[in-house]
Design an enzyme around this catalytic site. Structure first.
Site, PDB file in Angstrom:
ATOM      1  NE  ARG A 247      -3.709  -2.167   2.597  1.00 25.07           N
ATOM      2  CZ  ARG A 247      -3.485  -3.360   3.146  1.00 25.07           C
ATOM      3  NH1 ARG A 247      -2.307  -3.626   3.696  1.00 25.07           N
ATOM      4  NH2 ARG A 247      -4.432  -4.290   3.155  1.00 25.07           N
TER       5      ARG A 247
ATOM      6  CE  LYS B 144      -7.474  -0.587   5.173  1.00 27.05           C
ATOM      7  NZ  LYS B 144      -7.996  -0.493   3.780  1.00 27.05           N
TER       8      LYS B 144
ATOM      9  CG  HIS C  26      -6.353  -9.403   0.982  1.00 26.75           C
ATOM     10  ND1 HIS C  26      -7.458  -9.296   0.174  1.00 26.75           N
ATOM     11  CD2 HIS C  26      -5.741  -8.205   0.928  1.00 26.75           C
ATOM     12  CE1 HIS C  26      -7.499  -8.086  -0.359  1.00 26.75           C
ATOM     13  NE2 HIS C  26      -6.471  -7.402   0.076  1.00 26.75           N
TER      14      HIS C  26
ATOM     15  CE1 TYR D  33      -4.123 -17.584  -7.674  1.00 28.38           C
ATOM     16  CE2 TYR D  33      -5.239 -15.968  -6.308  1.00 28.38           C
ATOM     17  CZ  TYR D  33      -4.104 -16.697  -6.615  1.00 28.38           C
ATOM     18  OH  TYR D  33      -2.961 -16.541  -5.872  1.00 28.38           O
TER      19      TYR D  33
END
Length: 319
Positions: A196, A219, A298, A308
């Site tokens: 990020r 984050k 994630h 994907y």
């Protein structure tokens, strides 16, 4: 104890305290319950303190925001709420309709995504006032629907756009003599790592360990190790190691210089953060979903499945 009963499409609340009986009809069960709790407390002598929404916003900014990683942006949003008429509403009489009116006023000025974030923050403020400070018996913001928000961006970036933007940053090779060139290098680094923008700007030389960048707090609050490709390490090799941070840029200068380069390159609708989605697309061709989730931080694997998606023709070729 209060009696809450449905009545003609609404809800009737009735209280009886110390020989006094009162009743009222409200459109929702939550509003009827909130009135009953408040009125029972008043009749029993335990009346709520008479604070306003502004008082709650300021106390939250003073006591709660400093404990959050996103303190800066929370404080900006709280200040904006203070300028709205809702700030002057007394908490004991605050209704869901007041919050809904505030939502509509904000939708006339900012995007639905911004209003959704602000509504989440307002809910948190009122919940803190209810649970910790006992300034409310209920949270009216919970009855207000979040505005519909568009799907998250998944914009691909073409090689031509990358070349044009980096040239506009003053990059013909890998150079780091100017702040604009360092913005271009940060963009190329983001395409290699899927980090990020804030993680890149906060990166310190002590965080670079061998072929990885170790992010102590991300984050979602976890530490993350980001593998560095040969190209990413090449970019780091031209940067000044005497600066406090790797790219020696702050948020404001990065934002101004990025917008200037993007506009000069005539690449419309390109955000710096789009580099993360592009990088994830590229990494998905090299890593399985578990590895990718670990690299980019994630927790929900379902959010990665879009990267994907493979056509039937491609699958047939594999078979």
């Amino acid at each position: 104890m209060a009696s809450i009963r449905p009545r003609s499409g609404a809800w009737r609340a009735e209280v009886y305290v110390n020989g006094v009986r009162e009743s009222v009809t409200r459109p929702t069960k939550r509003e009827a319950t909130a009135w009953a709790q408040s009125r029972e407390a008043e009749l029993a002598g335990a009346k709520l303190p008479d604070h306003t929404v502004r008082d709650a916003l300021r106390r939250y900014a003073r006591e709660v925001c400093p404990t959050h990683k996103g303190r800066q942006w929370e404080e900006v949003r709280l200040k904006a709420m203070e300028r709205d008429p809702i700030a002057g509403v007394r908490l004991p009489v605050l209704k869901a309709s007041d919050v809904a009116d505030w939502k509509q006023r904000r939708l006339a000025k900012v995007s639905p995504a911004s209003v959704a974030r602000e509504l989440n923050l307002l809910r948190s403020v009122l919940e803190e006032a209810r649970r910790e400070w006992v300034w409310l018996y209920g949270n009216p913001a919970k009855d207000v629907k979040r505005p519909a928000t568009p799907a998250s961006r998944k914009r691909r970036i073409s090689p031509d756009e990358i070349d044009r933007v980096t040239l506009a940053c003053g990059l013909e090779g890998l150079e780091a003599r100017t702040a604009s060139q360092r913005v271009g290098l940060a963009f190329l680094f983001a395409l290699e790592t899927a980090m990020r923008a804030g993680e890149i700007l906060g990166l310190r030389w002590a965080d670079i360990r061998g072929k990885a960048a170790v992010l102590p707090q991300t984050k979602n609050g976890d530490q993350r190790e980001v593998p560095l490709s040969a190209r990413a390490r090449e970019i780091l090799g031209v940067l000044n190691r005497s600066s406090s941070t790797v790219f020696d840029l702050d948020v404001r200068s990065r934002d101004v210089l990025w917008r200037r380069a993007r506009d000069a390159a005539e690449v419309g609708d390109l955000h710096f953060h789009d580099s993360r989605a592009e990088a994830i697309w590229r990494l998905s061709k090299k890593l399985d979903v578990m590895e990718l989730a670990r690299v980019i931080g994630h927790r929900d694997l379902r959010s990665l499945m879009i990267y994907y998606q493979t056509s039937a023709d491609e699958l047939a070729d594999r078979l």
